[in-house]
Enzyme design. Structure first.
Site, PDB file in Angstrom:
ATOM      1  N   CYS A 160       0.843  -1.198   0.000  1.00  0.00           N
ATOM      2  CA  CYS A 160       0.000   0.000   0.000  1.00  0.00           C
ATOM      3  C   CYS A 160       0.882   1.253   0.000  1.00  0.00           C
ATOM      4  CB  CYS A 160      -0.898   0.005   1.240  1.00  0.00           C
ATOM      5  SG  CYS A 160      -1.845   1.523   1.377  1.00  0.00           S
ATOM      6  N   CYS A 167      -0.693   6.433   6.679  1.00  0.00           N
ATOM      7  CA  CYS A 167      -2.001   6.057   7.214  1.00  0.00           C
ATOM      8  C   CYS A 167      -1.808   5.293   8.528  1.00  0.00           C
ATOM      9  CB  CYS A 167      -2.708   5.174   6.184  1.00  0.00           C
ATOM     10  SG  CYS A 167      -4.258   4.492   6.759  1.00  0.00           S
ATOM     11  N   CYS A 223      -2.573   0.423   9.324  1.00  0.00           N
ATOM     12  CA  CYS A 223      -1.761  -0.810   9.334  1.00  0.00           C
ATOM     13  C   CYS A 223      -0.428  -0.558  10.049  1.00  0.00           C
ATOM     14  CB  CYS A 223      -1.439  -1.235   7.898  1.00  0.00           C
ATOM     15  SG  CYS A 223      -2.862  -1.795   6.973  1.00  0.00           S
ATOM     16  N   CYS A 255      -9.396  -9.174  22.837  1.00  0.00           N
ATOM     17  CA  CYS A 255      -8.694  -8.492  21.743  1.00  0.00           C
ATOM     18  C   CYS A 255      -7.504  -7.704  22.276  1.00  0.00           C
ATOM     19  CB  CYS A 255      -9.649  -7.594  20.956  1.00  0.00           C
ATOM     20  SG  CYS A 255     -10.496  -6.409  21.993  1.00  0.00           S
TER      21      CYS A 255
END
Ligand SMILES: C[S@@+](CC[C@H](N)C(=O)[O-])C[C@H]1O[C@@H](n2cnc3c(N)ncnc32)[C@H](O)[C@@H]1O
Length: 461
Positions: free
Chosen positions: A90, A96, A99, A417
């Site tokens: 990407c 960004c 990720c 999580c």
């Protein structure tokens, strides 16, 4: 290869919101990657956190932030790359914030996640049982069934940059379905053409705050949520969306969030077009999921989680089960055929309404759901056989753990999580006579540092 690494490392890796210091370049060897995704090395006894690095790499690092106990650096040059380093596919990866691990081979991402989880379990939880190899995601890309695009004036719609609220406009994102990129482009044009205002979080002015897209991977149904500050939204913003090629949009919903907050959703929902929910199928069960209900973001791996719960419980058909933090009933509904009775507890009334409808949809008679805070719900019970725990990231409270142990369950399955809060909670279970006997990792979030940990907990022998 070396040149491309150099080029990548010239990218502005950290946005300029940190206090700037005289950029000093140091040579550093990365020891490990920590929870949060940064590599960490030791410079004269000071920990240096370096994003986008990999264990055992030798780097030239410029120090961006100096704190008392640690520094934050950015890669200036990779002197010896990790053999597991790859070219991130990407082009927005280094700006960004979505990720963290695209620069690592997928198999190696799993190794890193396993080490992060086991380190937390041992260091924080003093857990003797270690997690086994993570169950890899069937899809490493385009696996997310939900995305949230923040907006900012004049017409930006994209993702937040790493650790800021600056928006990066990504033409496409490799984590979600490609149709979400077309919907993002649609809104970028339609909001401008409709002269609708975009929310400015600094001034607390303007209207459209977020666009949220959700998709049932096994039904292809797509739900669109427009989060606004005001009660109104111009029809021209969304009316043509339903005709967008290649989409199966079953509903467009407005969510109204009038307050100055980082919380994405407000309390009020209004269906603008179609229905306010979509359907998803997991294993052979069907789920209605409203715009305001939680659902795991990786559909395929939700099946893996449900199978893990069954494997850990090995139910015989006579068990009474408590499903705490039950959402739309995902685990309870899948488990229902295998046990005598299940009681689900969930605080969000929208999710509880979905869960009750999901019982009807799947003709299930032995499950009931209560809309209640888990902490206050346990007074109703004297004794229970099995407990499912699937709390939000912050984990459980001490009071809740004490109440659960008071019900003397034979087995618990804790789905988490966040391995650090899981480790903390396992330490408390241990003090109260319960121990983790098996721990599995399921990768719901390729390309990020996140990992789902599932622990089987039993009374100590
Ligand atoms: C991680 S989600 C799990 C949902 C469900 N188990 C699933 O897999 O779809 C956590 C859920 O806990 C709910 N929740 C948060 N705090 C709660 C509390 N104190 N008591 C009960 N439910 C709570 C949230 O609304 C959310 O639905």
């Amino acid at each position: 290869m070396q040149n491309s690494h150099r080029r990548l490392c010239e990218e502005p890796l950290l946005p300029g919101d940190y206090p700037r210091i005289q950029a000093v370049a140091i040579e550093l060897v990365i020891d490990k990657i920590v929870y949060g995704g940064d590599g960490i090395g030791n410079y004269n006894g000071v920990k240096v956190f370096v994003p986008y690095s990999a264990p055992q790499e030798r780097l030239l690092v410029s120090i961006q932030v100096k704190k008392k106990d640690y520094y934050i650096g950015r890669i200036k040059e990779i002197l010896e790359p990790s053999p597991f380093r790859v070219q991130p596919p990407c082009p927005y990866f280094f700006t960004c914030g979505g990720c963290h691990f695209q620069h690592l081979q997928y198999d190696y991402q799993l190794v890193v996640k396993k080490l992060i989880a086991n380190e937390a379990l041992q260091r924080i939880g003093k857990v003797s049982c270690l997690a086994s190899n993570p169950k890899p995601a069937p899809r490493q890309w385009h696996y997310r069934n939900k995305t949230q695009f923040p907006l900012s004036p004049p017409h930006k719609i994209g993702y937040f940059q790493r650790k800021t609220h600056q928006i990066v406009e990504t033409e496409k994102c490799l984590l979600h379905p490609t149709i979400f990129d077309s919907i993002r482009r649609f809104f970028k044009n339609s909001i401008k053409e409709a002269s609708e205002t975009i929310y400015d979080e600094n001034r607390h002015e303007g209207n459209i705050r977020h666009i949220i897209l959700r998709q049932g991977f096994n039904t292809d149904e797509c739900l669109v949520i427009i989060v606004t500050k005001e009660e109104r939204v111009k029809q021209a913003v969304y009316q043509e969306l339903i005709h967008l090629d290649g989409t199966n949009i079953v509903g467009i919903v407005q969510n109204i969030n009038p307050i100055k907050t980082n919380r994405v959703l407000g309390d009020k929902f209004r269906t603008l077009v179609g229905r306010g929910f979509y359907y998803e199928k997991i294993l052979d069960k069907k789920f209605k999921i409203a715009a305001g209900s939680f659902f795991q973001v990786n559909t395929a791996q939700t099946e893996t989680l449900a199978q893990m719960v069954l494997k850990f419980f090995q139910p015989q058909g006579s068990e009474e089960v408590l499903d705490l933090f039950s959402g739309v009933g995902t685990f309870a509904i899948i488990l229902a055929d295998f046990v005598k009775k299940i009681t689900g507890v969930e605080i969000n009334p929208i999710a509880v309404a979905d869960a009750r409808e999901n019982l009807e949809l799947n003709s299930i008679k032995n499950v009931e759901f209560f809309c209640q805070n888990a902490e206050s719900a346990l007074a109703k019970f004297n004794q229970i056989d099995l407990v499912i725990l699937d709390p939000p990231r912050k984990g459980l409270t001490s009071e809740l753990i004490r109440s659960i142990v008071g019900l003397k369950p034979r087995r618990l399955c804790y789905i988490s999580c966040n391995p650090t809060t899981l480790a903390r909670d396992l330490a408390q279970f241990d003090q109260l006579g319960y121990e983790a006997t098996e721990i599995e990792l399921v990768d719901l979030f390729p390309q990020t540092y996140h990992i789902e940990t599932v622990a089987k907990i039993m009374p100590k022998q």
